[in-house]
Design a protein around this motif. Structure first.
Motif, PDB file in Angstrom:
ATOM      1  N   VAL A 104     -35.181 -13.201  13.669  1.00 42.65           N
ATOM      2  CA  VAL A 104     -33.826 -13.020  13.249  1.00 42.65           C
ATOM      3  C   VAL A 104     -32.802 -12.229  14.016  1.00 42.65           C
ATOM      4  N   ALA A 105     -33.477 -11.330  14.975  1.00 41.79           N
ATOM      5  CA  ALA A 105     -32.529 -10.372  15.765  1.00 41.79           C
ATOM      6  C   ALA A 105     -31.889 -11.496  16.931  1.00 41.79           C
ATOM      7  N   GLN A 106     -32.798 -12.397  17.265  1.00 43.62           N
ATOM      8  CA  GLN A 106     -32.154 -13.253  18.397  1.00 43.62           C
ATOM      9  C   GLN A 106     -31.398 -14.618  17.829  1.00 43.62           C
ATOM     10  N   LEU A 107     -31.292 -14.774  16.364  1.00 44.28           N
ATOM     11  CA  LEU A 107     -30.688 -16.021  15.861  1.00 44.28           C
ATOM     12  C   LEU A 107     -29.280 -15.996  16.284  1.00 44.28           C
ATOM     13  N   ARG A 108     -28.971 -17.150  16.882  1.00 49.80           N
ATOM     14  CA  ARG A 108     -27.699 -17.376  17.500  1.00 49.80           C
ATOM     15  C   ARG A 108     -26.998 -18.490  16.587  1.00 49.80           C
ATOM     16  N   PHE A 109     -25.400 -18.679  16.741  1.00 47.38           N
ATOM     17  CA  PHE A 109     -24.773 -19.563  15.742  1.00 47.38           C
ATOM     18  C   PHE A 109     -25.362 -20.912  15.939  1.00 47.38           C
ATOM     19  N   ALA A 110     -25.653 -21.068  17.387  1.00 42.46           N
ATOM     20  CA  ALA A 110     -26.075 -22.548  17.955  1.00 42.46           C
ATOM     21  C   ALA A 110     -27.115 -23.023  17.170  1.00 42.46           C
ATOM     22  N   ASP A 111     -28.011 -21.973  16.820  1.00 38.74           N
ATOM     23  CA  ASP A 111     -29.227 -22.285  16.064  1.00 38.74           C
ATOM     24  C   ASP A 111     -29.116 -22.673  14.421  1.00 38.74           C
ATOM     25  N   ILE A 112     -28.025 -22.458  14.065  1.00 39.69           N
ATOM     26  CA  ILE A 112     -27.683 -23.126  12.765  1.00 39.69           C
ATOM     27  C   ILE A 112     -27.087 -24.457  12.721  1.00 39.69           C
ATOM     28  N   GLU A 113     -27.836 -25.376  12.015  1.00 39.43           N
ATOM     29  CA  GLU A 113     -27.461 -26.912  12.081  1.00 39.43           C
ATOM     30  C   GLU A 113     -26.997 -27.224  10.774  1.00 39.43           C
ATOM     31  N   TRP A 114     -25.686 -26.558  10.311  1.00 42.64           N
ATOM     32  CA  TRP A 114     -25.372 -26.804   8.968  1.00 42.64           C
ATOM     33  C   TRP A 114     -25.198 -28.150   8.653  1.00 42.64           C
ATOM     34  N   GLN A 115     -24.928 -29.088   9.279  1.00 42.25           N
ATOM     35  CA  GLN A 115     -24.847 -30.496   8.788  1.00 42.25           C
ATOM     36  C   GLN A 115     -25.994 -31.011   8.474  1.00 42.25           C
ATOM     37  N   THR A 116     -27.107 -30.751   9.073  1.00 43.67           N
ATOM     38  CA  THR A 116     -28.426 -31.207   8.671  1.00 43.67           C
ATOM     39  C   THR A 116     -29.119 -30.136   7.882  1.00 43.67           C
ATOM     40  N   GLY A 117     -28.729 -29.130   7.812  1.00 46.19           N
ATOM     41  CA  GLY A 117     -29.376 -27.992   6.882  1.00 46.19           C
ATOM     42  C   GLY A 117     -30.672 -27.461   7.245  1.00 46.19           C
ATOM     43  N   SER A 118     -30.677 -27.275   8.746  1.00 46.18           N
ATOM     44  CA  SER A 118     -31.713 -26.818   9.098  1.00 46.18           C
ATOM     45  C   SER A 118     -31.377 -25.789  10.411  1.00 46.18           C
ATOM     46  N   LEU A 119     -32.508 -24.973  10.559  1.00 40.52           N
ATOM     47  CA  LEU A 119     -32.726 -23.644  11.468  1.00 40.52           C
ATOM     48  C   LEU A 119     -33.484 -23.841  12.527  1.00 40.52           C
ATOM     49  N   ARG A 120     -32.771 -23.870  13.848  1.00 37.76           N
ATOM     50  CA  ARG A 120     -33.566 -23.758  15.042  1.00 37.76           C
ATOM     51  C   ARG A 120     -34.249 -22.558  15.198  1.00 37.76           C
ATOM     52  N   VAL A 121     -35.526 -22.381  15.408  1.00 34.06           N
ATOM     53  CA  VAL A 121     -36.233 -20.983  15.862  1.00 34.06           C
ATOM     54  C   VAL A 121     -37.085 -21.251  16.907  1.00 34.06           C
ATOM     55  N   SER A 122     -37.027 -20.400  18.005  1.00 35.97           N
ATOM     56  CA  SER A 122     -37.869 -20.182  19.193  1.00 35.97           C
ATOM     57  C   SER A 122     -38.423 -18.813  19.191  1.00 35.97           C
ATOM     58  N   GLY A 123     -39.681 -18.705  19.112  1.00 35.02           N
ATOM     59  CA  GLY A 123     -40.296 -17.513  19.195  1.00 35.02           C
ATOM     60  C   GLY A 123     -41.089 -17.201  20.310  1.00 35.02           C
ATOM     61  N   LYS A 124     -42.208 -16.850  19.961  1.00 37.40           N
ATOM     62  CA  LYS A 124     -43.295 -16.370  21.139  1.00 37.40           C
ATOM     63  C   LYS A 124     -43.673 -17.733  21.975  1.00 37.40           C
ATOM     64  N   SER A 125     -43.601 -17.752  23.232  1.00 36.78           N
ATOM     65  CA  SER A 125     -43.927 -18.625  24.290  1.00 36.78           C
ATOM     66  C   SER A 125     -42.904 -19.775  24.160  1.00 36.78           C
ATOM     67  N   ARG A 126     -41.667 -19.455  23.801  1.00 36.73           N
ATOM     68  CA  ARG A 126     -40.601 -20.362  23.486  1.00 36.73           C
ATOM     69  C   ARG A 126     -41.055 -21.503  22.689  1.00 36.73           C
ATOM     70  N   TYR A 127     -42.026 -21.235  21.807  1.00 36.21           N
ATOM     71  CA  TYR A 127     -42.246 -22.422  20.642  1.00 36.21           C
ATOM     72  C   TYR A 127     -41.220 -22.955  19.829  1.00 36.21           C
ATOM     73  N   GLU A 128     -40.439 -23.891  20.038  1.00 39.58           N
ATOM     74  CA  GLU A 128     -39.440 -24.079  19.085  1.00 39.58           C
ATOM     75  C   GLU A 128     -39.712 -25.114  18.027  1.00 39.58           C
ATOM     76  N   VAL A 129     -39.116 -24.703  16.972  1.00 40.26           N
ATOM     77  CA  VAL A 129     -39.341 -25.712  15.807  1.00 40.26           C
ATOM     78  C   VAL A 129     -37.931 -25.659  14.765  1.00 40.26           C
ATOM     79  N   ARG A 130     -37.638 -26.728  14.012  1.00 38.39           N
ATOM     80  CA  ARG A 130     -36.669 -26.668  13.192  1.00 38.39           C
ATOM     81  C   ARG A 130     -37.171 -26.695  11.813  1.00 38.39           C
ATOM     82  N   LEU A 131     -36.627 -25.634  11.214  1.00 40.14           N
ATOM     83  CA  LEU A 131     -37.077 -25.324   9.568  1.00 40.14           C
ATOM     84  C   LEU A 131     -35.881 -25.780   8.737  1.00 40.14           C
ATOM     85  N   PRO A 132     -36.074 -26.226   7.461  1.00 40.45           N
ATOM     86  CA  PRO A 132     -35.411 -26.546   6.424  1.00 40.45           C
ATOM     87  C   PRO A 132     -34.654 -25.180   6.059  1.00 40.45           C
ATOM     88  N   LEU A 133     -33.035 -25.234   6.092  1.00 36.30           N
ATOM     89  CA  LEU A 133     -32.516 -23.912   5.583  1.00 36.30           C
ATOM     90  C   LEU A 133     -32.128 -24.162   4.291  1.00 36.30           C
TER      91      LEU A 133
END
Length: 400
Positions: free
Chosen positions: A255-284
């Motif tokens: 949450v602290a590192q969430l940026r505007f570019a991580d919120i994909e409003w058109q697709t209703g998803s959220l890009r999250v990159s946490g430990k070890s740069r493991y990136e996923v897209r979650l439904p918003l």
């Protein structure tokens, strides 16, 4: 209001300092206190024959202990005076009037530690706090057993660990074990120490995932979110944060590192990159997206940042790490009257996982949302579902 302050030694720089305070969002009363502190600092430095580039905050702090300056105007030793002087000195450094304080030079970082840090970032995708922790323990090992790893022996490494472990709690000791083993494996791969030394670092006796999951009830989560209702900027921000944590199980750092570019409003998803740069897209979820959008309508604009969440107390800036997010959760729990031994953002991550499990979401799907590396970590939450445990538990042979 500033005329009597401009007449002092700090006068030529007070208008610029005042403009900076205004841009950073300080209210008029607080800014005035800081300007008085800046003026006071100037008189003290001038009285000691110093120049603006010779400001020593330690000397100023000592002066405040017995200050009887007629110009102090209430700006004697208190938080605002000391912090205002610090901000003013920082401003003078930024505009080139004041030089950085001369402090005793810290020992140069060992080359091995510097290379280890670079390796952690490149090959392990470690975050800055993790790199800092590992580097600190690696430097401690070098200091204790010598700077030539080829000469290290198991007894010396174990002695270092046992000495440190005797002074720390189990959480710190677990991290010490991990960091030392990582450093020793790195050295072995680089051919700088004998292979196998990582195995001599003892494991701390603590059963992983042995306790019960820490979570809030559905009623407590509802109270927590309701405690963030309101039109104030802080309440809108807190509500969006609570929903992200409780609905998606994000970590505080996510949450602290969430940026505007991580919120994909058109697709209703959220890009999250946490430990070890493991990136996923979650439904918003709709309620989460609405809460974020409501906050963005009144988000402070004085601080240029692409981070979504900012602090609501001047100077407005982003959360540097997850501790600030956990503080937001703790304050909300207090407002909601939630009495629980578990406080902070991580309890909402546990809560999200437990709720998903109770709603029939398979463990592997929960693991994907939470970005677990193995199913064993996700299975930890099955303990909270007594009904599920009854289905998988086998009766004693006598009952057959």
């Amino acid at each position: 209001m500033l005329e009597h302050l401009r007449s002092g030694p700090s006068g030529p720089h007070l208008d610029g300092f005042a403009a900076v305070l205004e841009r950073q969002g300080y209210d008029a009363d607080t800014a005035l206190r800081y300007l008085r502190a800046a003026a006071h600092l100037g008189h003290v430095v001038a009285g000691q024959g110093g120049m603006p580039n010779d400001i020593d905050l330690a000397v100023f702090s000592e002066h405040l202990r017995a200050c009887r300056c007629p110009r102090a105007k209430g700006g004697r030793r208190n938080h605002h005076t000391i912090y205002g002087a610090k901000l003013f000195r920082r401003y003078l450094v930024e505009i080139g009037v004041c030089r950085l304080a001369d402090v005793t030079a810290a020992p140069a970082e060992p080359v091995l530690v510097a290379r280890f840090k670079a390796w952690l970032r490149k090959h392990r995708g470690a975050s800055d706090p993790t790199v800092k922790l590992y580097a600190r323990d690696a430097a401690g090992l070098l200091t204790a057993v010598g700077d030539d790893p080829e000469m290290w022996v198991p007894a010396a490494i174990r002695s270092f660990f046992m000495d440190r472990a005797s002074q720390c709690g189990h959480g710190t000791n677990e991290k010490l074990t991990t960091s030392l083993r990582a450093f020793l494996r790195y050295l072995a791969v680089e051919g700088r120490c004998r292979p196998g030394l990582a195995d001599v670092v003892p494991a701390y006796a603590h059963w992983q995932l042995a306790d019960m999951p820490r979570y809030l009830s559905a009623e407590q989560v509802s109270r927590l979110i309701a405690a963030c209702d309101g039109d104030a900027v802080a309440r809108r921000r807190d509500r969006a944060i609570m929903l992200l944590l409780a609905r998606l199980g994000l970590r505080a750092g996510d949450v602290a590192q969430l940026r505007f570019a991580d919120i994909e409003w058109q697709t209703g998803s959220l890009r999250v990159s946490g430990k070890s740069r493991y990136e996923v897209r979650l439904p918003l979820p709709q309620d989460v997206g609405d809460a974020i959008a409501t906050y963005l309508e009144c988000r402070p604009s004085t601080f240029p940042s692409d981070y979504v969440f900012l602090r609501t107390i001047a100077p407005y800036r982003s959360f540097r790490q997850g501790d600030g997010i956990s503080s937001v959760v703790r304050r909300a729990m207090k407002r909601a009257g939630i009495v629980s031994p578990f406080k902070g953002a991580h309890v909402l991550r546990h809560t999200a996982a437990t709720e998903m499990l109770r709603h029939g979401v398979p463990l592997d799907k929960i693991g994907l949302v939470l970005r677990h590396r193995g199913i064993d970590t996700t299975a930890y939450y099955a303990k909270a579902d007594v009904g599920l445990l009854k289905q998988v538990a086998q009766p004693w042979p006598e009952a057959l």
